[in-house]
Design a protein around this motif. Structure first.
Motif: not given
Length: 155
Positions: A8-29
């Motif tokens: 359950x705690x790991x799932x919460x961590x992965x949920x937070x980590x999914x933002x990295x997949x949704x908002x990738x650094x890209x060309x701007x970064x």
């Protein structure tokens, strides 16, 4: 350790980590000026995966112990702020606001580490590498802000 609770705690961590997949650094970064000590791109997902395991283990260890209310409150606060930084920095491209978020994250991680340590020293120790990594992330955010003043102003 209760492995279901760990998941359950790991799932919460992965949920937070999914933002990295949704908002990738890209060309701007990639086009931003960064300090010479910026870690290579591959370091970030590897480090976060290890840290998420430590964070989940710490949460699972402490959650079942009496007197863990503050530790769990700080745990919840830090994971919320953890998930917020990526959309702010990479999604909104707000370097200064990203620094505010990562600074609050640092305080929440420090608070969680201290509170966890008080109920279970191993849980507290599991947060020490996370605090180090957030210190590096905050320093990197600050350096990117300093090296890219026009971008940070929104110009």
């Amino acid at each position: 350790m209760d492995w279901l609770l760990f998941l359950v705690f790991f799932g919460a961590c992965l949920g937070a980590g999914l933002t990295g997949g949704l908002f990738q650094p890209g060309e701007w970064y990639r086009n931003l000026r960064k300090p010479s000590w910026t870690p290579p791109d591959w370091v970030f997902p590897v480090t976060w995966f290890v840290l998420y395991g430590c964070m989940a283990a710490a949460g699972a260890r402490a959650a079942v112990l009496p007197g863990s209310q503050y530790a769990m409150a700080f745990w919840a606060l830090q994971i919320a702020l953890n998930g917020l930084w990526t959309p702010v920095f990479f999604g909104l491209k707000r370097i200064r606001l990203g620094f505010v978020v990562v600074s609050c994250l640092w305080l929440a991680v420090f608070g969680a580490m201290v509170a966890l340590w008080q109920v279970d020293w191993i849980a507290g120790a599991l947060f020490a590498p996370y605090l180090l990594w957030v210190t590096i992330a905050a320093s990197l955010n600050a350096a990117v802000w300093r090296l890219n003043p026009a971008v940070a102003r929104g110009a």
